[in-house]
Design an enzyme around this catalytic site. Structure first.
Site, mmCIF file in Angstrom:
data_model
loop_
_atom_site.group_PDB
_atom_site.id
_atom_site.type_symbol
_atom_site.label_atom_id
_atom_site.label_comp_id
_atom_site.label_asym_id
_atom_site.label_seq_id
_atom_site.Cartn_x
_atom_site.Cartn_y
_atom_site.Cartn_z
ATOM 1 N N ASP A 148 -5.759 9.480 11.396
ATOM 2 C CA ASP A 148 -5.512 9.540 9.951
ATOM 3 C C ASP A 148 -6.626 10.370 9.312
ATOM 4 O O ASP A 148 -7.774 9.925 9.275
ATOM 5 C CB ASP A 148 -5.487 8.145 9.333
ATOM 6 C CG ASP A 148 -4.262 7.344 9.760
ATOM 7 O OD1 ASP A 148 -3.731 7.603 10.848
ATOM 8 O OD2 ASP A 148 -3.848 6.440 8.995
ATOM 9 N N LYS B 290 0.576 10.783 4.242
ATOM 10 C CA LYS B 290 0.207 9.413 3.893
ATOM 11 C C LYS B 290 -0.348 9.395 2.483
ATOM 12 O O LYS B 290 -1.048 10.327 2.091
ATOM 13 C CB LYS B 290 -0.824 8.929 4.922
ATOM 14 C CG LYS B 290 -1.453 7.581 4.653
ATOM 15 C CD LYS B 290 -2.363 7.172 5.820
ATOM 16 C CE LYS B 290 -3.247 5.996 5.440
ATOM 17 N NZ LYS B 290 -4.207 5.644 6.498
ATOM 18 N N LYS C 234 3.851 7.637 5.456
ATOM 19 C CA LYS C 234 3.138 6.356 5.492
ATOM 20 C C LYS C 234 2.507 6.044 4.141
ATOM 21 O O LYS C 234 1.511 6.663 3.768
ATOM 22 C CB LYS C 234 2.043 6.392 6.573
ATOM 23 C CG LYS C 234 1.142 5.155 6.580
ATOM 24 C CD LYS C 234 0.120 5.206 7.712
ATOM 25 C CE LYS C 234 -0.890 4.071 7.582
ATOM 26 N NZ LYS C 234 -1.966 4.130 8.592
#
Lengths: 317, 288
Positions: A148, A213, A249
């Site tokens: 991430d 995300k 996400k």
């Protein structure tokens, strides 16, 4: 008029990107997502949604006080969330790079639960690129399946878009086999237009199956239905243009099963069933899993459950 | 010039706010003469669930208050009732009570609050203990609140009985989710307005109105309620006892078939406080 004023201070590069990818009808988005909260999910559909949501959870612990022991218990919970055999495992655990090897030891190598690690000087991203890439390399070497990363918001807002995409591309390369999730940190992007533009910027350099995300979860405003919707529509438009399916996400602030179901409704109604799997959609959350388990147990027994039956903090009343 | 009447929309006091039922349902309430008076929220099990969530949030803060402070707050609530005695009296007269009977019930309600306000910083001295042990230890038994207590109030004495069940539970730091009388819910609506203006933190007492038949099963099975204090008929007692056994909660059930004299001294007691505390025993070394 408002648009003109809003854009008055924009850099030329950002304005060009807006022209290319289009802007967002702010009021329209808010109205659209308000409707998602009015859907009524009951019985079998609700249960399906709750179980699917469990399978999409990136069970997260990102605190300064994380210890190998805490990560190990998080992994145990990820592998076996509930005694109810109908409840699936979660998608992944999400930890700091220093905790990746502890997570790998706790999960073993033969497991469907993936290890995600925030790298690239999370959450601010304010470190030299060399340092950020070294962090990614270290996390992958320690056994992370997913990385991430945070984008360079400073460069984005300053209009230095090439720098933003070059950095993402560099991380893509460094990741190797690992899946990449690009955190836009929507609360620092300041407008839906910027969120959409940043989504496209990221989607053009990442690979099919990589994620965009919403947030780090470390700022005041996190994933909302509104910014989730903007990003889902960006993914849809990108998919229709190029045929490349990007995953999504939302993270931060999703604490209740009710919220999770509303996000799933947004996915279903915007992208369709193809995105209702944990390869295409994830929830970054720490306390959401317990509430999902609580609601599943409520559906099973018919009785409302107390949160302290679900490994809640001991002081809960 | 004639003036259009401004009528009040009765709302229930839940989570420190005045809300309608999440179902939007209401039921009509008539006054003693049979004339329509108002629509009362018909709360559902989801309202009960939301009230429990609210009570759980307020609980730790309320339990951490000093006993003295809880006493002060209960006394202040008594002051609020006293100041609005005539409004409460009117609410009671809707159900057919005479003026004198209504006044008597309000007075008794205020006295009941003052009674428990007095006990707030004293019950621990009576219920707690220093136990003699044959070793060099202090051995204390102290009380702790249980958590969230469910209250189901009877129809008779709709204000006094409700308070007689609610107040001993909150005196020790519990929070309460209560179902008011279905036949005479209006005094509980007014009580909610008084709770909001007293110093009692929001969500410590949550008052629902609605039908017992819809809500008793959820009171029985909700595992987050640690105890049930109810005036119930035989069927309801059975449902409550079964649900309480599954979810391991304490019950204090009065029989609806047997008339309770809520005005009597026997209706207020230290033991009503004791019924909603847990006892904790601590061993502490005396040292050299």
């Amino acid at each position: 008029m408002f648009r003109l004023l809003m854009n008055a201070g924009l850099s030329l590069s950002l304005r060009r990107l807006f022209d290319e990818v289009g802007t967002v009808d702010c009021v329209g988005i808010e109205e659209r997502v308000a409707k998602y909260t009015t859907r009524s999910l009951k019985k079998a559909a609700k249960l399906w949604g709750l179980r699917t949501a469990v399978s999409m959870v990136d069970l997260t612990t990102l605190e300064g006080k994380d210890t190998p022991g805490k990560v190990a218990s998080l992994c145990a919970k990820a592998l076996h969330p509930s005694d109810d055999p109908t409840v699936p495992q979660v998608a992944a655990v999400c930890v700091y790079p220093a905790m990746v090897r502890h997570a790998r030891r706790a999960l073993g190598s033969d497991t469907a639960v993936r290890i995600a690690s925030v790298a690239t000087a999370f959450p601010s991203g304010q470190a030299p690129l060399k340092t950020r890439l070294a962090e990614v390399r270290a996390a992958v070497a320690d056994g992370a399946d997913e990385i991430d990363m945070v984008i360079n918001r400073g460069a984005f807002l300053a209009g230095d878009l090439a720098e933003v995409s070059d950095e993402i591309a560099a991380v893509v390369q460094t990741c190797g086999q690992a899946t990449l999730k690009v955190i836009l940190e929507v609360s620092e992007l300041e407008s839906y237009d910027n969120i959409r533009a940043a989504s496209f910027l990221a989607m053009r350099v990442i690979r099919p199956g990589d994620f965009i995300k919403t947030s780090t979860g470390k700022t005041s405003l996190n994933a909302t239905l509104g910014n989730n919707q903007v990003m889902l529509e960006a993914i849809r438009d990108h998919y229709l243009d190029t045929g490349v399916a990007i995953s999504m996400k939302p993270a931060g602030g999703i604490r209740t099963a009710k919220q999770a179901l509303q996000f799933l409704i947004a996915v279903k109604e915007t992208l369709g069933d193809a995105w209702l799997t944990n390869e295409r959609y994830r929830f970054g959350a720490s306390s959401l899993l317990n509430d999902l388990l609580r609601q599943i147990e409520k559906e099973r027994t018919g009785a409302y459950q107390a949160p302290y039956y679900f490994s809640e903090a001991a002081e809960s009343y | 010039m004639s003036r259009l009447p401004i009528t009040k929309t009765p709302k229930v006091y839940v989570g420190g706010a005045f809300i309608r039922s999440e179902s939007s349902r209401v039921f009509p309430l008539a006054d003693a003469a049979g004339n329509f008076f108002a629509n009362i929220p018909q709360c559902t099990r989801k309202d009960l669930r939301n009230a429990v969530e609210a009570a759980a949030k307020a609980g730790p803060g309320w339990a951490k208050r000093t006993a003295y402070n809880r006493g002060q707050i209960l006394y202040r609530l008594g002051e609020m009732l006293e100041a609005r005695a005539s409004e409460l009296g009117d609410a009671l007269r809707l159900g057919g009570a005479s003026k004198a009977a209504a006044a008597k019930e309000v007075t008794a309600s205020v006295d009941r609050l003052i009674y428990y306000a007095g006990w707030a910083d004293k019950y621990e001295q009576v219920l707690g203990n220093v136990n003699p042990v044959a070793a060099p230890y202090f051995n204390f038994t102290v009380t702790e609140p249980m958590g969230i207590v469910g209250v189901i109030a009877p129809d008779e004495a709709p204000l006094l009985a409700l308070l007689s069940l609610v107040v001993p539970a909150i005196t020790s730091g519990n929070t309460v989710v209560a179902l008011a009388s279905s036949a005479q819910p209006y005094p509980a609506i007014v009580l909610g307005e008084l709770l909001a203006t007293s110093d009692l933190p929001g969500s410590v007492v949550n008052l629902l109105t609605g039908f017992r038949k819809e809500l008793v099963p959820t009171f029985a099975t909700h595992t987050h309620l640690r105890a049930i204090s109810a005036v119930a008929n035989a069927d309801e007692r059975k449902a409550l006892a079964l649900g309480a056994a599954d979810s391991v909660k304490r019950t204090r059930l009065l029989k609806a078939e047997v008339r309770t004299d809520w005005f009597a001294d026997a209706a207020q007691s230290l033991y009503a406080i004791r019924d909603y505390v847990e006892f904790k025993t601590i061993w502490h070394p005396i040292g050299a």
